[in-house]
Design a protein around this motif. Sequence first.
Motif, PDB file in Angstrom:
ATOM      1  N   GLN A   1     -42.569  58.188  -6.824  1.00  0.00           N
ATOM      2  CA  GLN A   1     -41.150  58.421  -7.045  1.00  0.00           C
ATOM      3  C   GLN A   1     -40.289  57.939  -5.880  1.00  0.00           C
ATOM      4  O   GLN A   1     -39.151  57.552  -6.064  1.00  0.00           O
ATOM      5  CB  GLN A   1     -40.909  59.915  -7.289  1.00  0.00           C
ATOM      6  N   ASN A   2     -40.798  57.983  -4.669  1.00  0.00           N
ATOM      7  CA  ASN A   2     -40.022  57.605  -3.497  1.00  0.00           C
ATOM      8  C   ASN A   2     -40.139  56.124  -3.147  1.00  0.00           C
ATOM      9  O   ASN A   2     -39.684  55.705  -2.082  1.00  0.00           O
ATOM     10  CB  ASN A   2     -40.443  58.457  -2.294  1.00  0.00           C
ATOM     11  N   PHE A   3     -40.755  55.357  -4.017  1.00  0.00           N
ATOM     12  CA  PHE A   3     -40.959  53.932  -3.741  1.00  0.00           C
ATOM     13  C   PHE A   3     -39.619  53.206  -3.644  1.00  0.00           C
ATOM     14  O   PHE A   3     -38.742  53.341  -4.492  1.00  0.00           O
ATOM     15  CB  PHE A   3     -41.815  53.319  -4.834  1.00  0.00           C
ATOM     16  N   GLN A   4     -39.457  52.415  -2.590  1.00  0.00           N
ATOM     17  CA  GLN A   4     -38.251  51.613  -2.370  1.00  0.00           C
ATOM     18  C   GLN A   4     -38.620  50.257  -1.798  1.00  0.00           C
ATOM     19  O   GLN A   4     -39.729  50.066  -1.292  1.00  0.00           O
ATOM     20  CB  GLN A   4     -37.300  52.313  -1.387  1.00  0.00           C
ATOM     21  N   GLY A   5     -37.691  49.347  -1.863  1.00  0.00           N
ATOM     22  CA  GLY A   5     -37.938  48.042  -1.260  1.00  0.00           C
ATOM     23  C   GLY A   5     -36.685  47.200  -1.171  1.00  0.00           C
ATOM     24  O   GLY A   5     -35.654  47.517  -1.770  1.00  0.00           O
ATOM     25  N   LYS A   6     -36.793  46.128  -0.393  1.00  0.00           N
ATOM     26  CA  LYS A   6     -35.730  45.129  -0.278  1.00  0.00           C
ATOM     27  C   LYS A   6     -36.343  43.748  -0.415  1.00  0.00           C
ATOM     28  O   LYS A   6     -37.388  43.464   0.172  1.00  0.00           O
ATOM     29  CB  LYS A   6     -35.012  45.242   1.071  1.00  0.00           C
ATOM     30  N   ALA A   7     -35.684  42.898  -1.181  1.00  0.00           N
ATOM     31  CA  ALA A   7     -36.138  41.514  -1.341  1.00  0.00           C
ATOM     32  C   ALA A   7     -34.977  40.575  -1.043  1.00  0.00           C
ATOM     33  O   ALA A   7     -33.849  40.806  -1.496  1.00  0.00           O
ATOM     34  CB  ALA A   7     -36.652  41.283  -2.757  1.00  0.00           C
ATOM     35  N   THR A   8     -35.254  39.544  -0.258  1.00  0.00           N
ATOM     36  CA  THR A   8     -34.236  38.544   0.082  1.00  0.00           C
ATOM     37  C   THR A   8     -34.458  37.301  -0.774  1.00  0.00           C
ATOM     38  O   THR A   8     -35.585  36.811  -0.891  1.00  0.00           O
ATOM     39  CB  THR A   8     -34.322  38.166   1.574  1.00  0.00           C
ATOM     40  N   TYR A   9     -33.377  36.799  -1.376  1.00  0.00           N
ATOM     41  CA  TYR A   9     -33.460  35.624  -2.237  1.00  0.00           C
ATOM     42  C   TYR A   9     -32.521  34.531  -1.734  1.00  0.00           C
ATOM     43  O   TYR A   9     -31.419  34.817  -1.242  1.00  0.00           O
ATOM     44  CB  TYR A   9     -33.056  35.966  -3.677  1.00  0.00           C
ATOM     45  N   LYS A  10     -32.957  33.290  -1.884  1.00  0.00           N
ATOM     46  CA  LYS A  10     -32.100  32.148  -1.585  1.00  0.00           C
ATOM     47  C   LYS A  10     -31.865  31.358  -2.872  1.00  0.00           C
ATOM     48  O   LYS A  10     -32.781  31.173  -3.676  1.00  0.00           O
ATOM     49  CB  LYS A  10     -32.732  31.248  -0.520  1.00  0.00           C
ATOM     50  N   THR A  11     -30.628  30.902  -3.047  1.00  0.00           N
ATOM     51  CA  THR A  11     -30.277  30.160  -4.255  1.00  0.00           C
ATOM     52  C   THR A  11     -30.018  28.691  -3.930  1.00  0.00           C
ATOM     53  O   THR A  11     -29.608  28.341  -2.819  1.00  0.00           O
ATOM     54  CB  THR A  11     -29.024  30.754  -4.918  1.00  0.00           C
ATOM     55  N   HIS A  12     -30.254  27.858  -4.905  1.00  0.00           N
ATOM     56  CA  HIS A  12     -30.024  26.418  -4.761  1.00  0.00           C
ATOM     57  C   HIS A  12     -29.657  25.863  -6.127  1.00  0.00           C
ATOM     58  O   HIS A  12     -30.191  26.309  -7.149  1.00  0.00           O
ATOM     59  CB  HIS A  12     -31.287  25.721  -4.242  1.00  0.00           C
ATOM     60  N   ARG A  13     -28.736  24.911  -6.144  1.00  0.00           N
ATOM     61  CA  ARG A  13     -28.348  24.281  -7.405  1.00  0.00           C
ATOM     62  C   ARG A  13     -28.239  22.774  -7.214  1.00  0.00           C
ATOM     63  O   ARG A  13     -27.557  22.302  -6.300  1.00  0.00           O
ATOM     64  CB  ARG A  13     -27.001  24.831  -7.892  1.00  0.00           C
ATOM     65  N   ASN A  14     -28.925  22.009  -8.060  1.00  0.00           N
ATOM     66  CA  ASN A  14     -28.775  20.559  -8.051  1.00  0.00           C
ATOM     67  C   ASN A  14     -27.408  20.203  -8.617  1.00  0.00           C
ATOM     68  O   ASN A  14     -26.968  20.775  -9.616  1.00  0.00           O
ATOM     69  CB  ASN A  14     -29.872  19.889  -8.891  1.00  0.00           C
ATOM     70  N   MET A  15     -26.737  19.279  -7.964  1.00  0.00           N
ATOM     71  CA  MET A  15     -25.372  18.951  -8.343  1.00  0.00           C
ATOM     72  C   MET A  15     -25.278  17.539  -8.919  1.00  0.00           C
ATOM     73  O   MET A  15     -25.803  16.595  -8.345  1.00  0.00           O
ATOM     74  CB  MET A  15     -24.446  19.046  -7.128  1.00  0.00           C
ATOM     75  N   ASP A  16     -24.597  17.426 -10.059  1.00  0.00           N
ATOM     76  CA  ASP A  16     -24.205  16.133 -10.612  1.00  0.00           C
ATOM     77  C   ASP A  16     -22.690  16.064 -10.563  1.00  0.00           C
ATOM     78  O   ASP A  16     -22.009  16.772 -11.307  1.00  0.00           O
ATOM     79  CB  ASP A  16     -24.679  15.978 -12.063  1.00  0.00           C
ATOM     80  N   ILE A  17     -22.162  15.250  -9.672  1.00  0.00           N
ATOM     81  CA  ILE A  17     -20.715  15.166  -9.491  1.00  0.00           C
ATOM     82  C   ILE A  17     -20.225  13.804  -9.979  1.00  0.00           C
ATOM     83  O   ILE A  17     -20.739  12.769  -9.559  1.00  0.00           O
ATOM     84  CB  ILE A  17     -20.324  15.362  -8.019  1.00  0.00           C
ATOM     85  N   LYS A  18     -19.257  13.844 -10.874  1.00  0.00           N
ATOM     86  CA  LYS A  18     -18.661  12.603 -11.368  1.00  0.00           C
ATOM     87  C   LYS A  18     -17.189  12.601 -10.976  1.00  0.00           C
ATOM     88  O   LYS A  18     -16.429  13.487 -11.356  1.00  0.00           O
ATOM     89  CB  LYS A  18     -18.815  12.503 -12.885  1.00  0.00           C
ATOM     90  N   VAL A  19     -16.796  11.600 -10.190  1.00  0.00           N
ATOM     91  CA  VAL A  19     -15.409  11.471  -9.754  1.00  0.00           C
ATOM     92  C   VAL A  19     -14.830  10.235 -10.418  1.00  0.00           C
ATOM     93  O   VAL A  19     -15.462   9.172 -10.444  1.00  0.00           O
ATOM     94  CB  VAL A  19     -15.316  11.341  -8.222  1.00  0.00           C
ATOM     95  N   SER A  20     -13.626  10.366 -10.979  1.00  0.00           N
ATOM     96  CA  SER A  20     -13.016   9.257 -11.700  1.00  0.00           C
ATOM     97  C   SER A  20     -12.855   8.037 -10.796  1.00  0.00           C
ATOM     98  O   SER A  20     -12.618   8.153  -9.596  1.00  0.00           O
ATOM     99  CB  SER A  20     -11.652   9.681 -12.257  1.00  0.00           C
ATOM    100  N   SER A  21     -12.984   6.873 -11.393  1.00  0.00           N
ATOM    101  CA  SER A  21     -12.822   5.630 -10.639  1.00  0.00           C
ATOM    102  C   SER A  21     -11.375   5.164 -10.717  1.00  0.00           C
ATOM    103  O   SER A  21     -10.570   5.678 -11.481  1.00  0.00           O
ATOM    104  CB  SER A  21     -13.756   4.559 -11.225  1.00  0.00           C
ATOM    105  N   GLY A  22     -11.041   4.191  -9.917  1.00  0.00           N
ATOM    106  CA  GLY A  22      -9.676   3.681  -9.920  1.00  0.00           C
ATOM    107  C   GLY A  22      -9.138   3.543  -8.514  1.00  0.00           C
ATOM    108  O   GLY A  22      -9.792   3.869  -7.532  1.00  0.00           O
ATOM    109  N   ASP A  23      -7.897   3.084  -8.412  1.00  0.00           N
ATOM    110  CA  ASP A  23      -7.292   2.841  -7.103  1.00  0.00           C
ATOM    111  C   ASP A  23      -7.153   4.105  -6.269  1.00  0.00           C
ATOM    112  O   ASP A  23      -7.217   4.062  -5.048  1.00  0.00           O
ATOM    113  CB  ASP A  23      -5.912   2.196  -7.277  1.00  0.00           C
ATOM    114  N   ASN A  24      -6.961   5.268  -6.937  1.00  0.00           N
ATOM    115  CA  ASN A  24      -6.714   6.508  -6.209  1.00  0.00           C
ATOM    116  C   ASN A  24      -7.961   7.390  -6.101  1.00  0.00           C
ATOM    117  O   ASN A  24      -7.876   8.526  -5.643  1.00  0.00           O
ATOM    118  CB  ASN A  24      -5.592   7.308  -6.884  1.00  0.00           C
ATOM    119  N   ALA A  25      -9.101   6.890  -6.531  1.00  0.00           N
ATOM    120  CA  ALA A  25     -10.329   7.678  -6.439  1.00  0.00           C
ATOM    121  C   ALA A  25     -10.811   7.733  -4.992  1.00  0.00           C
ATOM    122  O   ALA A  25     -10.585   6.802  -4.221  1.00  0.00           O
ATOM    123  CB  ALA A  25     -11.418   7.053  -7.317  1.00  0.00           C
TER     124      ALA A  25
END
Length: 278
Positions: A19-43
């Motif tokens: 009943q008294n069981f406790q714990g702590k777990a540390t997690y790290k997150t990561h996300r692969n990114m696909d970024i699309k930026v519009s093309s053109g003179d102002n890109a």
Amino acid sequence: MRNIILLFVSMLTVAVYGQNFQGKATYKTHRNMDIKVSSGDNAPNSDIQKKLHERMKKMFQKTYTLAFNKSVSTYTQNKELEPEVNSGGVQIMMFGNGGGNDVLYKDVLHKEYINKTEISGKRFLIEDTLPETPWEMTSETKKIGNYTCYKATRSREEEQRSFTMTDGEQEESTKTVTITTEAWYTPQIPVSNGPGMYWGLPGLILEIHEGKQTIVCTEIVLNPSEKIEIKKPRKGKKVSQEKFDKIMEEKTEEMMERFKNNRKTKGNGESISIEIRG
């Protein structure tokens, strides 16, 4: 003799995870990114786009702590130095993410949760029932640290909305996608819990792969000498998950409308803004 040994191991397990069981777990997150930026003179030029990619990548590299016992838990983001999000005329806006102030409380015994979060400085308490999506169990195993973990998978259909802005004109599209989740859990820590909203397996979930997101446990402390206090978050406007989702949708549309108006007012010289819903 074998029966006696098995009985001894069983009694030892009960003692360790009582009943008294406790714990702590540390997690790290990561996300692969696909970024699309519009093309053109102002890109943005290629150097700015590269910096943008790196900074967005860092924005999703977070560290969290899951404090748990047999039935309840809190999941909180650890305090970290936030990366710069504005450079070279490119601005990134984080929306719908309370960051280090968020607290996710889960009660796996009563199958309910409370999520304290913020939108534009306003605090909400999302109170609802934990979603139950059946897991498909497998016999595949691997080691994560000192723990033997088993693989489980599940899938669900989800409606996704996307927004694009071209020359100040907003375009919106909606599509239904299948989301597949791969989880690795260890029966050596027999709590039906895990990071974020993941739960429902016969052991603590140590690793998650879902779409382009990865969550990995990097440290576990069981029964620490200092008692862990797991408290329900109390302050905030109480809403259901459905109501909160509607509020998020309205706020997103307001932000897109402001961005659209700014683009028309300032013309082609306006910086590019990328919205990320947390």
